[in-house]
Write a protein that holds these residues in place. Structure first.
Motif, PDB file in Angstrom:
ATOM      1  N   ALA A  42      -7.556  -5.966  -6.635  1.00  0.00           N
ATOM      2  CA  ALA A  42      -6.518  -5.523  -5.709  1.00  0.00           C
ATOM      3  C   ALA A  42      -5.981  -4.200  -6.228  1.00  0.00           C
ATOM      4  CB  ALA A  42      -5.408  -6.557  -5.623  1.00  0.00           C
ATOM      5  N   VAL A  43      -5.844  -3.230  -5.333  1.00  0.00           N
ATOM      6  CA  VAL A  43      -5.414  -1.903  -5.752  1.00  0.00           C
ATOM      7  C   VAL A  43      -4.279  -1.422  -4.856  1.00  0.00           C
ATOM      8  CG1 VAL A  43      -6.144   0.476  -6.137  1.00  0.00           C
ATOM      9  CG2 VAL A  43      -7.765  -1.391  -6.533  1.00  0.00           C
ATOM     10  N   SER A  44      -3.174  -0.998  -5.481  1.00  0.00           N
ATOM     11  CA  SER A  44      -2.106  -0.319  -4.746  1.00  0.00           C
ATOM     12  C   SER A  44      -2.208   1.167  -5.050  1.00  0.00           C
ATOM     13  CB  SER A  44      -0.738  -0.860  -5.178  1.00  0.00           C
ATOM     14  OG  SER A  44      -0.492  -2.112  -4.604  1.00  0.00           O
ATOM     15  N   GLN A  78      -2.139  -8.580  -2.120  1.00  0.00           N
ATOM     16  CA  GLN A  78      -0.961  -8.024  -2.776  1.00  0.00           C
ATOM     17  C   GLN A  78       0.249  -8.113  -1.845  1.00  0.00           C
ATOM     18  OE1 GLN A  78      -2.362  -4.139  -4.969  1.00  0.00           O
ATOM     19  NE2 GLN A  78      -3.459  -4.345  -3.059  1.00  0.00           N
ATOM     20  N   TRP A 101       7.655  -2.556 -15.278  1.00  0.00           N
ATOM     21  CA  TRP A 101       7.430  -1.129 -15.047  1.00  0.00           C
ATOM     22  C   TRP A 101       8.587  -0.527 -14.287  1.00  0.00           C
ATOM     23  CZ3 TRP A 101       3.065   0.506 -11.169  1.00  0.00           C
ATOM     24  CH2 TRP A 101       3.243  -0.125  -9.953  1.00  0.00           C
ATOM     25  N   LEU A 105      -0.258   4.178  -9.112  1.00  0.00           N
ATOM     26  CA  LEU A 105      -1.483   3.374  -9.015  1.00  0.00           C
ATOM     27  C   LEU A 105      -1.364   2.087  -9.828  1.00  0.00           C
ATOM     28  CD1 LEU A 105      -4.503   3.101  -8.208  1.00  0.00           C
ATOM     29  CD2 LEU A 105      -5.062   4.425 -10.260  1.00  0.00           C
ATOM     30  N   LEU A 106      -1.685   0.982  -9.207  1.00  0.00           N
ATOM     31  CA  LEU A 106      -1.734  -0.303  -9.902  1.00  0.00           C
ATOM     32  C   LEU A 106      -3.008  -1.041  -9.505  1.00  0.00           C
ATOM     33  CD1 LEU A 106       0.729  -2.418 -11.341  1.00  0.00           C
ATOM     34  CD2 LEU A 106      -0.389  -3.679  -9.542  1.00  0.00           C
ATOM     35  N   SER A 119       8.767   0.705 -11.319  1.00  0.00           N
ATOM     36  CA  SER A 119       8.470   0.765  -9.892  1.00  0.00           C
ATOM     37  C   SER A 119       8.850  -0.553  -9.241  1.00  0.00           C
ATOM     38  CB  SER A 119       6.979   1.086  -9.697  1.00  0.00           C
ATOM     39  OG  SER A 119       6.702   2.383 -10.200  1.00  0.00           O
ATOM     40  N   ASP A 143      -8.469  -6.158  -2.132  1.00  0.00           N
ATOM     41  CA  ASP A 143      -7.361  -5.860  -1.236  1.00  0.00           C
ATOM     42  C   ASP A 143      -6.858  -4.472  -1.604  1.00  0.00           C
ATOM     43  OD1 ASP A 143      -5.289  -6.356   0.698  1.00  0.00           O
ATOM     44  OD2 ASP A 143      -3.913  -6.733  -0.959  1.00  0.00           O
ATOM     45  N   ILE A 144      -6.763  -3.607  -0.614  1.00  0.00           N
ATOM     46  CA  ILE A 144      -6.297  -2.235  -0.855  1.00  0.00           C
ATOM     47  C   ILE A 144      -5.031  -2.004  -0.057  1.00  0.00           C
ATOM     48  CG2 ILE A 144      -6.881   0.211  -0.676  1.00  0.00           C
ATOM     49  CD1 ILE A 144      -9.859  -0.773  -0.567  1.00  0.00           C
ATOM     50  N   SER A 145      -4.036  -1.433  -0.707  1.00  0.00           N
ATOM     51  CA  SER A 145      -2.763  -1.197  -0.069  1.00  0.00           C
ATOM     52  C   SER A 145      -2.289   0.197  -0.461  1.00  0.00           C
ATOM     53  CB  SER A 145      -1.801  -2.298  -0.558  1.00  0.00           C
ATOM     54  OG  SER A 145      -0.577  -2.245   0.073  1.00  0.00           O
ATOM     55  N   MET A 146      -1.510   0.845   0.398  1.00  0.00           N
ATOM     56  CA  MET A 146      -0.926   2.153   0.065  1.00  0.00           C
ATOM     57  C   MET A 146       0.564   1.958  -0.117  1.00  0.00           C
ATOM     58  SD  MET A 146      -3.411   4.538   0.770  1.00  0.00           S
ATOM     59  CE  MET A 146      -2.831   5.972   1.673  1.00  0.00           C
ATOM     60  N   TRP A 147       1.142   2.684  -1.061  1.00  0.00           N
ATOM     61  CA  TRP A 147       2.593   2.597  -1.202  1.00  0.00           C
ATOM     62  C   TRP A 147       3.128   3.846  -1.890  1.00  0.00           C
ATOM     63  CZ3 TRP A 147       4.821  -1.406  -5.178  1.00  0.00           C
ATOM     64  CH2 TRP A 147       4.226  -1.231  -6.426  1.00  0.00           C
ATOM     65  N   VAL A 205       6.704  -2.803   1.488  1.00  0.00           N
ATOM     66  CA  VAL A 205       5.529  -2.844   2.368  1.00  0.00           C
ATOM     67  C   VAL A 205       5.446  -4.207   3.061  1.00  0.00           C
ATOM     68  CG1 VAL A 205       3.013  -2.598   2.526  1.00  0.00           C
ATOM     69  CG2 VAL A 205       4.305  -1.249   0.836  1.00  0.00           C
ATOM     70  N   THR A 208       0.565  -9.967  -6.998  1.00  0.00           N
ATOM     71  CA  THR A 208      -0.832 -10.095  -6.583  1.00  0.00           C
ATOM     72  C   THR A 208      -1.275 -11.520  -6.852  1.00  0.00           C
ATOM     73  OG1 THR A 208      -1.206  -7.795  -7.219  1.00  0.00           O
ATOM     74  CG2 THR A 208      -3.157  -9.150  -6.846  1.00  0.00           C
ATOM     75  N   VAL A 236      -8.026 -12.253  -2.729  1.00  0.00           N
ATOM     76  CA  VAL A 236      -6.885 -11.662  -3.431  1.00  0.00           C
ATOM     77  C   VAL A 236      -6.048 -10.877  -2.434  1.00  0.00           C
ATOM     78  CG1 VAL A 236      -8.197  -9.592  -4.118  1.00  0.00           C
ATOM     79  CG2 VAL A 236      -6.176 -10.249  -5.419  1.00  0.00           C
ATOM     80  N   SER A 270       4.494   4.297  -4.762  1.00  0.00           N
ATOM     81  CA  SER A 270       4.654   4.080  -6.200  1.00  0.00           C
ATOM     82  C   SER A 270       3.332   4.374  -6.899  1.00  0.00           C
ATOM     83  CB  SER A 270       5.126   2.644  -6.448  1.00  0.00           C
ATOM     84  OG  SER A 270       6.418   2.457  -5.899  1.00  0.00           O
ATOM     85  N   ARG A 276       0.371   7.128  -1.965  1.00  0.00           N
ATOM     86  CA  ARG A 276      -0.016   7.644  -0.639  1.00  0.00           C
ATOM     87  C   ARG A 276      -0.836   8.930  -0.706  1.00  0.00           C
ATOM     88  NH1 ARG A 276       1.969   4.211   2.851  1.00  0.00           N
ATOM     89  NH2 ARG A 276       3.948   3.268   2.293  1.00  0.00           N
TER      90      ARG A 276
END
Lengths: 287, 287
Positions: free
Chosen positions: B71-73, A29, A109, B113-114, A111, B105-109, A34, A116, A27, B111, B76
């Motif tokens: 997958a998580v956004s 994103q 939403w 939490l998704l 944002s 998959d982990i991402s920072m942004w 980004v 994904t 998976v 916006s 920050r």
């Protein structure tokens, strides 16, 4: 973990065993700001990258795609026409690689756009090629040219990357058990090769002069820019690896070494024989 | 679509056939401000809902979970400790239902939490129970009680929903080919039963007096509130459906009808015999 899990988190894809064969899953994103810039990037190229990023993970395992699902969070002002164009493009790109989109989830939403994609795949012939198989003495190779994939406006080659699916399966077939480890290059060779080193508990030495830099890009950027979506793999030193396959250059860029007792690390050897450590942002002088 | 696709987009899960058996896949997103409110909800309940929402789709197909990826956004400022707590909870909930998380998959942004979870599953015995199998004369059932699952602060029963996995498999086993269609209730009975009607090309008539409303909730809310994560299914009128299974009530709420030439629709029958159409926000007078 139940025994059906044959590959847990930490590689390009996870795997479960069903009826005696592995099912691979990945998976990724793709977020506005980004991984792309929506005001500078045509929707069909955003759609393409969302699919290809995942297919590059499939290539890294020498797998064959089976199918995909996509989840999309749309900004409220995105509009139905643009949403349809985005989904149509994702479906078309996925079909181009025989990886049909079989489901999805759409949400609105306040944002930015976030896509994904989950892709599932099967190993092609050999078991999945993992990050953890590198051994001291292996030669290290990369496909294609590195660096400069992302320009200041968010454009560049990263939007047109070609997942190395066919090449990876040909490699696995021709090298057989001599193909020890593989990863796709999303964060830059220095960092991604570092994952192979960590998971294989080895060091890696890169020859500065051998790094295949994209035109106009220096070695430092080739090692750290990221978003290349090429493959890095290690193979037995005596394996016969051609200089290219199907028009894509394969370049030997160094060797797997093992320095007992040290943390796994990637270092550079200059043409004068001096060595430098690398970190993810560049490199530091070492000796 | 390649012939391996046995169920494309439009049902609770998509399916591909591998080695003669179906692999089911579903994806769902959980966004701060849409599906939960982060300032009012403990992380472990957010994690729980992210997993359970998908498992409810597995239940709707009478399937058995195989595994999941997430997958998580992250915003920050989320912080490593809270990120770890979130992932630990997701792993624990997934294992509780024998659905191991095998990748992510982990991402920072910049916006909110998704969380996007993809679950893959296998049909348990019978082929997957689809939305498209309802036929005129079927009785319509729901599990549990409906409405009022979401309170003003974003709390409520939706955070503690129990995916009806075991119940769905028992139903499929005991009813066999008499179980014609099934869906899970995420958008409210009126809307979700509407999906069964559209995909089966039938109408549905609900008896107002029979709707199992949660305590303190009126029929209108029971039909439209959403986030119930119960099941709605249709079965042959002569099928023997118990009043409860494993302590969970099963209530007959109406019948599948077919009015030739009309658009598929869901309507209500009041105790005086009068009928009303329903739309997703409530209902209008009809006759």
């Amino acid at each position: 973990m139940p025994s059906r899990v044959t590959l847990g988190p930490g590689d390009d894809m996870g795997a479960v065993r069903l009826d005696g064969r592995d099912l691979l899953v990945t998976v990724d994103q793709l977020a506005d700001g980004v991984h792309f810039k929506i005001f500078h990037t045509p929707l069909h190229l955003i759609a393409r990258k969302a699919i290809v990023r995942n297919l590059s993970d499939v290539a890294a395992m020498a797998g064959s795609p089976v199918g995909a699902v996509a989840a999309v969070s749309l900004p409220r002002d995105f509009g139905q026409d643009r949403a349809n164009a985005l989904f149509d493009s994702m479906r078309a790109v996925a079909m181009e690689y025989d990886c049909p989109l079989i489901g999805g989830d759409i949400s609105m939403w306040d944002s930015p756009l976030l896509i994904t994609v989950t892709v599932f795949a099967e190993p092609a012939g050999l078991g999945p090629i993992q990050r953890s198989g590198a051994v001291a003495g292996d030669s290290i190779y990369v496909t294609g040219e590195l660096g400069g994939a992302w320009d200041e406006q968010g454009g560049g080659p990263h939007l047109q990357a070609e997942p190395r699916l066919t090449l990876a399966r040909s490699l696995a077939e021709s090298l057989g058990s001599d193909l020890h480890s593989m990863i796709d290059l999303s964060d830059g060779l220095a960092q991604d090769l570092g994952h192979i080193c960590t998971q294989s508990d080895v060091d890696a030495c890169l020859d500065v002069a051998s790094i295949p830099c994209r035109h106009g890009v220096d070695v430092k950027r080739a090692l750290t820019d990221g978003e290349d979506y090429e493959l890095c793999f290690s193979a037995s030193a005596d394996a016969v690896v051609p200089h290219e396959m199907a028009g894509i250059p394969l370049t030997c860029v160094g060797q797997i070494t093992k320095q007992a007792g040290a943390e796994p690390r990637v270092f550079l050897r200059n043409s004068d024989g001096s060595e430098q450590n690398i970190d993810r942002t560049g490199w530091e002088h070492h000796g």
